[in-house]
Design a protein around this motif. Structure first.
Motif, PDB file in Angstrom:
ATOM      1  N   LYS A  85       4.983 -10.785  -0.646  1.00 40.77           N
ATOM      2  CA  LYS A  85       4.020 -11.078  -1.697  1.00 40.77           C
ATOM      3  C   LYS A  85       2.972  -9.968  -1.749  1.00 40.77           C
ATOM      4  N   ASN A  86       2.585  -9.626  -2.953  1.00 40.32           N
ATOM      5  CA  ASN A  86       1.487  -8.691  -3.160  1.00 40.32           C
ATOM      6  C   ASN A  86       0.719  -9.120  -4.400  1.00 40.32           C
ATOM      7  N   ASN A  87      -0.233  -8.333  -4.830  1.00 41.52           N
ATOM      8  CA  ASN A  87      -1.039  -8.748  -5.974  1.00 41.52           C
ATOM      9  C   ASN A  87      -0.260  -8.745  -7.287  1.00 41.52           C
ATOM     10  N   ASN A  88       0.912  -8.100  -7.328  1.00 41.48           N
ATOM     11  CA  ASN A  88       1.715  -8.087  -8.559  1.00 41.48           C
ATOM     12  C   ASN A  88       2.552  -9.345  -8.738  1.00 41.48           C
ATOM     13  N   ASN A  89       2.970  -9.986  -7.642  1.00 41.86           N
ATOM     14  CA  ASN A  89       3.857 -11.137  -7.775  1.00 41.86           C
ATOM     15  C   ASN A  89       3.249 -12.422  -7.207  1.00 41.86           C
ATOM     16  N   SER A  90       1.933 -12.425  -6.966  1.00 46.21           N
ATOM     17  CA  SER A  90       1.268 -13.633  -6.477  1.00 46.21           C
ATOM     18  C   SER A  90      -0.206 -13.555  -6.854  1.00 46.21           C
ATOM     19  N   SER A  91      -0.962 -14.509  -6.391  1.00 44.55           N
ATOM     20  CA  SER A  91      -2.392 -14.525  -6.691  1.00 44.55           C
ATOM     21  C   SER A  91      -3.209 -13.823  -5.620  1.00 44.55           C
ATOM     22  N   ASN A 111      -0.074  -4.346   1.470  1.00 44.55           N
ATOM     23  CA  ASN A 111       0.204  -3.329   2.481  1.00 44.55           C
ATOM     24  C   ASN A 111      -0.158  -2.004   1.839  1.00 44.55           C
ATOM     25  N   ASN A 112      -1.077  -1.283   2.428  1.00 46.08           N
ATOM     26  CA  ASN A 112      -1.615  -0.090   1.797  1.00 46.08           C
ATOM     27  C   ASN A 112      -0.576   1.021   1.712  1.00 46.08           C
ATOM     28  N   LYS A 113       0.365   0.842   0.810  1.00 47.38           N
ATOM     29  CA  LYS A 113       1.376   1.863   0.576  1.00 47.38           C
ATOM     30  C   LYS A 113       0.833   2.867  -0.427  1.00 47.38           C
ATOM     31  N   LYS A 114       1.011   4.128  -0.122  1.00 49.81           N
ATOM     32  CA  LYS A 114       0.551   5.164  -1.016  1.00 49.81           C
ATOM     33  C   LYS A 114       1.424   5.165  -2.266  1.00 49.81           C
TER      34      LYS A 114
END
Length: 142
Positions: free
Chosen positions: A4-10, A17-20
């Protein structure tokens, strides 16, 4: 673990995860900045500036007077807008009575002048520009 991240959840972006992020630009093989043969553009000095301010040392550290001496002059120019000052125009109508026939003659204010005190067309246009194009608010919350 769930992906889950901010694109597919709230979840907020700060919990990702701080992916560049990947760079979508394609490499051209050229170095960054201006390329060889590129014609640069810069502000050019003008021959007759409106104001000249001479900055001179009047005395040497040994107290010798330097006022009358000529030396090497270097110059820099600053291009700026003149200070904006308010220009208030007062309109006056007159009512006069003819001394012979006693007829009363009156004049009217221009159609664009409808209030005892109002903003002029130029100031109104500036306020519209700043509000609509520069997004400067007309009033601030207190």
């Amino acid at each position: 673990m769930h992906n889950k991240n901010n694109n597919n959840s709230s979840k907020p972006p700060s919990t990702n995860n701080n992916k560049k992020p990947s760079n979508s630009r394609t490499k051209t093989g050229r170095s960054s900045g201006g390329q060889v043969g590129h014609i640069g553009k810069t502000l050019l000095k003008i021959d007759n500036p409106h104001n000249i301010i001479d900055i001179r040392k009047k005395t040497c550290n040994c107290d010798c007077n330097l006022s009358g001496l000529e030396g090497k002059i270097q110059s820099k120019q600053v291009v700026d807008l003149p200070q904006i000052v308010m220009n208030v125009t007062e309109y006056r109508t007159h009512e006069v009575i003819c001394p012979d026939c006693k007829e009363v003659h009156t004049t009217e204010f221009p159609v664009t002048v409808s209030q005892p005190v109002q903003y002029g067309e130029n100031l109104q246009a500036l306020m519209i520009y700043l509000s609509n194009y520069q997004l400067v608010p007309l009033a601030t919350k207190t």
